[in-house]
Design an enzyme around this catalytic site. Structure first.
Site, PDB file in Angstrom:
ATOM      1  N   LYS A 114      29.723  10.278  -7.991  1.00 53.35           N
ATOM      2  CA  LYS A 114      30.299  11.453  -8.685  1.00 53.35           C
ATOM      3  C   LYS A 114      31.715  11.806  -8.571  1.00 53.35           C
ATOM      4  O   LYS A 114      32.518  12.079  -9.305  1.00 53.35           O
ATOM      5  CB  LYS A 114      29.492  12.714  -8.416  1.00 53.35           C
ATOM      6  CG  LYS A 114      28.002  12.565  -8.898  1.00 53.35           C
ATOM      7  CD  LYS A 114      27.583  13.273 -10.019  1.00 53.35           C
ATOM      8  CE  LYS A 114      26.256  13.177 -10.514  1.00 53.35           C
ATOM      9  NZ  LYS A 114      26.073  13.229 -11.890  1.00 53.35           N
ATOM     10  N   LYS A 196      23.399   0.528 -13.404  1.00 56.55           N
ATOM     11  CA  LYS A 196      21.825   0.494 -13.310  1.00 56.55           C
ATOM     12  C   LYS A 196      21.674   1.429 -14.651  1.00 56.55           C
ATOM     13  O   LYS A 196      22.441   2.267 -15.255  1.00 56.55           O
ATOM     14  CB  LYS A 196      21.454   1.349 -12.093  1.00 56.55           C
ATOM     15  CG  LYS A 196      20.968   2.767 -12.349  1.00 56.55           C
ATOM     16  CD  LYS A 196      20.308   3.273 -11.077  1.00 56.55           C
ATOM     17  CE  LYS A 196      20.855   5.094 -11.391  1.00 56.55           C
ATOM     18  NZ  LYS A 196      20.233   5.947 -10.803  1.00 56.55           N
ATOM     19  N   LYS A 199      19.188   7.321 -17.224  1.00 54.28           N
ATOM     20  CA  LYS A 199      18.894   8.344 -18.278  1.00 54.28           C
ATOM     21  C   LYS A 199      20.043   9.330 -18.431  1.00 54.28           C
ATOM     22  O   LYS A 199      20.003   9.944 -19.695  1.00 54.28           O
ATOM     23  CB  LYS A 199      17.623   9.356 -18.139  1.00 54.28           C
ATOM     24  CG  LYS A 199      17.581   9.820 -16.646  1.00 54.28           C
ATOM     25  CD  LYS A 199      15.975  10.562 -16.441  1.00 54.28           C
ATOM     26  CE  LYS A 199      15.356  10.464 -15.267  1.00 54.28           C
ATOM     27  NZ  LYS A 199      15.739  10.989 -13.802  1.00 54.28           N
TER      28      LYS A 199
HETATM   29  P1  TYM Z   1      15.277   9.686 -10.576  1.00 52.92           P
HETATM   30  O1  TYM Z   1      14.601  10.811 -11.392  1.00 52.92           O
HETATM   31  O2  TYM Z   1      16.836   9.428 -10.822  1.00 52.92           O
HETATM   32  O3  TYM Z   1      14.462   8.527 -10.689  1.00 52.92           O
HETATM   33  C1  TYM Z   1      12.902   8.498 -10.747  1.00 52.92           C
HETATM   34  C2  TYM Z   1      12.444   7.279  -9.945  1.00 52.92           C
HETATM   35  O4  TYM Z   1      12.851   6.117 -11.059  1.00 52.92           O
HETATM   36  C3  TYM Z   1      13.563   5.082 -10.195  1.00 52.92           C
HETATM   37  N1  TYM Z   1      14.736   4.503 -11.099  1.00 52.92           N
HETATM   38  C4  TYM Z   1      14.623   3.328 -11.409  1.00 52.92           C
HETATM   39  N2  TYM Z   1      14.235   2.535 -10.877  1.00 52.92           N
HETATM   40  C5  TYM Z   1      14.722   1.110 -11.474  1.00 52.92           C
HETATM   41  N3  TYM Z   1      15.601   0.910 -12.346  1.00 52.92           N
HETATM   42  C6  TYM Z   1      16.380   2.040 -12.732  1.00 52.92           C
HETATM   43  N4  TYM Z   1      17.262   1.748 -13.446  1.00 52.92           N
HETATM   44  C7  TYM Z   1      15.838   3.242 -12.199  1.00 52.92           C
HETATM   45  N5  TYM Z   1      16.464   4.443 -12.619  1.00 52.92           N
HETATM   46  C8  TYM Z   1      15.482   5.252 -11.858  1.00 52.92           C
HETATM   47  C9  TYM Z   1      14.275   6.094  -9.130  1.00 52.92           C
HETATM   48  O5  TYM Z   1      14.576   4.978  -7.914  1.00 52.92           O
HETATM   49  C10 TYM Z   1      13.229   6.630  -8.606  1.00 52.92           C
HETATM   50  O6  TYM Z   1      12.199   6.287  -7.891  1.00 52.92           O
HETATM   51  N6  TYM Z   1      15.872  12.021  -6.147  1.00 52.92           N
HETATM   52  C11 TYM Z   1      15.015  11.582  -6.859  1.00 52.92           C
HETATM   53  C12 TYM Z   1      13.887  12.475  -7.282  1.00 52.92           C
HETATM   54  C13 TYM Z   1      13.184  12.886  -5.977  1.00 52.92           C
HETATM   55  C14 TYM Z   1      12.230  12.277  -5.006  1.00 52.92           C
HETATM   56  C15 TYM Z   1      11.854  12.945  -3.944  1.00 52.92           C
HETATM   57  C16 TYM Z   1      11.777  10.851  -4.952  1.00 52.92           C
HETATM   58  C17 TYM Z   1      13.324  14.112  -5.576  1.00 52.92           C
HETATM   59  N7  TYM Z   1      12.601  14.234  -4.371  1.00 52.92           N
HETATM   60  C18 TYM Z   1      11.141  12.826  -2.998  1.00 52.92           C
HETATM   61  C19 TYM Z   1      10.926  10.419  -3.937  1.00 52.92           C
HETATM   62  C20 TYM Z   1      10.716  11.433  -3.120  1.00 52.92           C
HETATM   63  C21 TYM Z   1      15.797  11.095  -8.378  1.00 52.92           C
HETATM   64  O7  TYM Z   1      16.784  11.578  -8.578  1.00 52.92           O
HETATM   65  O8  TYM Z   1      15.027  10.129  -8.929  1.00 52.92           O
END
Ligand code: TYM
Length: 332
Positions: A114, A196, A199
């Site tokens: 960022k 990657k 969304k």
């Molecule tokens: P977030 O919302 O960005 O993504 C959710 C999950 O999807 C996976 N992911 C992907 N996996 C493969 N290829 C991709 N292009 C891709 N984009 C996203 C992410 O690795 C994730 O597993 N900080 C976290 C949310 C969170 C969390 C937690 C997760 C908050 N507290 C505690 C685990 C434990 C996040 O922003 O994920």
């Protein structure tokens, strides 16, 4: 009995990357670990570290909850809840900031990206976000945290924070292990396979949203960027576009990448992409059908209420104990 925990942020639309890297994994793990407990949540407090539209935020929060169930998670065996409905997340998030170093937060890739993009008015919560994520995990004594590759660094920091706290006071937080899938941990953008699939991307051709129209999904796969070699093989360095499509194919078909490469040994990219487009549309079509059933069934609120209750009970006890250990308040 082990406890498995993970979360998804309600920013932007859920993508095929989220499905392959996270949601589908949760379902497989739940099926292969019948004795274990699953805590899954919608990380809405994380979403507001960047500006969100109020109505959209609420809609996406529900969408994710519905998608977890639609993908096949068993609501009877899942504590499914909304992060902001369990107040202790924010409380422990603050406490853990007191055990997290500025230098550690500055090293987080997502934050650095960022900064590199030159975005202005970044919030302080975006900077301290990993301490809140550590709280999300440590509050429930999670053993395993299934996530995609991009979240691995945050889980590692969580381990460091837990170890630091335990060394300072006593063995209090369970040190969690990340679970990263072998194939599909990082699904790439269809238009730019060097980044990657996300969304929050501006170019909607680069990602497949789980609620996209099926014809649009097919088009997006067919127009995915490839290369001029014309050989379907797994070579992420020289053919990142094809390697990405092969990973998607492998996870959704449950066939190995080697077998798929053999199937297309004498065929071109057009055949490969056409078949993949059909496969993705079929799998997402099934998911959308179940998603609509979940939304219409009206059961979502009672599942989320139950999840909130169970999660709050566990979280309250852990945070009270944590405060006592630190020396806050009057209780010994
Ligand atoms: P977030 O919302 O960005 O993504 C959710 C999950 O999807 C996976 N992911 C992907 N996996 C493969 N290829 C991709 N292009 C891709 N984009 C996203 C992410 O690795 C994730 O597993 N900080 C976290 C949310 C969170 C969390 C937690 C997760 C908050 N507290 C505690 C685990 C434990 C996040 O922003 O994920």
């Amino acid at each position: 009995m082990k406890r498995i925990l993970s979360g998804i942020k309600p920013t932007g639309e859920l993508t095929l990357g989220n499905y392959i890297g996270a949601i589908k994994r949760f379902v497989e793990l739940q099926q292969s670990m019948p004795e274990d407990e699953f805590y899954l949540f919608i990380a809405d407090l994380h979403a507001i570290t960047v500006p969100q539209d109020t109505t959209e935020l609420r809609r996406r929060t529900r969408d994710i909850a519905a998608m977890y169930i639609a993908a096949g998670l068993d609501p009877e065996r899942t504590v499914l809840f909304i992060q902001s409905e369990v107040k202790e997340h924010a409380e422990l998030g603050y406490l853990l900031q007191c055990y997290t170093h500025m230098g550690e937060l500055e090293r987080m890739t997502q934050y650095k990206d960022k900064i590199k993009k030159g975005e202005s008015n970044l919030t302080s919560a975006l900077f301290t976000y990993p301490a809140l994520m550590a709280a999300d995990i440590l509050i429930y004594d999670a053993d395993y945290v299934p996530v995609g590759d991009d979240q691995k660094q945050h889980v590692e920091l969580t381990r460091d924070i837990a170890t630091r706290f335990n060394n300072r006071y006593r063995d209090f937080f369970r040190v969690p292990e990340p679970i990263i899938p072998k194939v599909g941990a990082r699904i790439m953008d269809l238009q730019d396979p060097s980044k990657k699939m996300s969304k929050s991307d501006d170019n909607s051709k680069g990602y497949i949203a789980l609620l996209d129209d099926l014809q649009v999904i097919k088009k997006k796969i067919k127009s995915a960027v490839t290369d001029s070699l014309g050989i379907v093989q797994y070579d992420p360095d020289n053919q990142p576009g094809i390697a990405n499509l092969l990973s998607i194919y492998s996870v959704l078909s449950e066939k190995s990448i080697d077998d798929i490469v053999l199937d297309y040994a004498s065929k071109g990219y057009a055949d490969f992409k056409n078949d993949l487009a059909e496969l993705v549309a079929e799998k997402i079509g099934e998911l959308q059908k179940k998603y609509n059933e979940v939304i219409q069934s009206g059961t979502l609120d009672s599942i989320l209420d139950k999840g909130k209750e169970t999660a709050s009970r566990v979280a309250y006890r852990k945070v009270e104990k944590c405060k006592q250990i630190i020396g806050l308040g009057r209780k010994r």
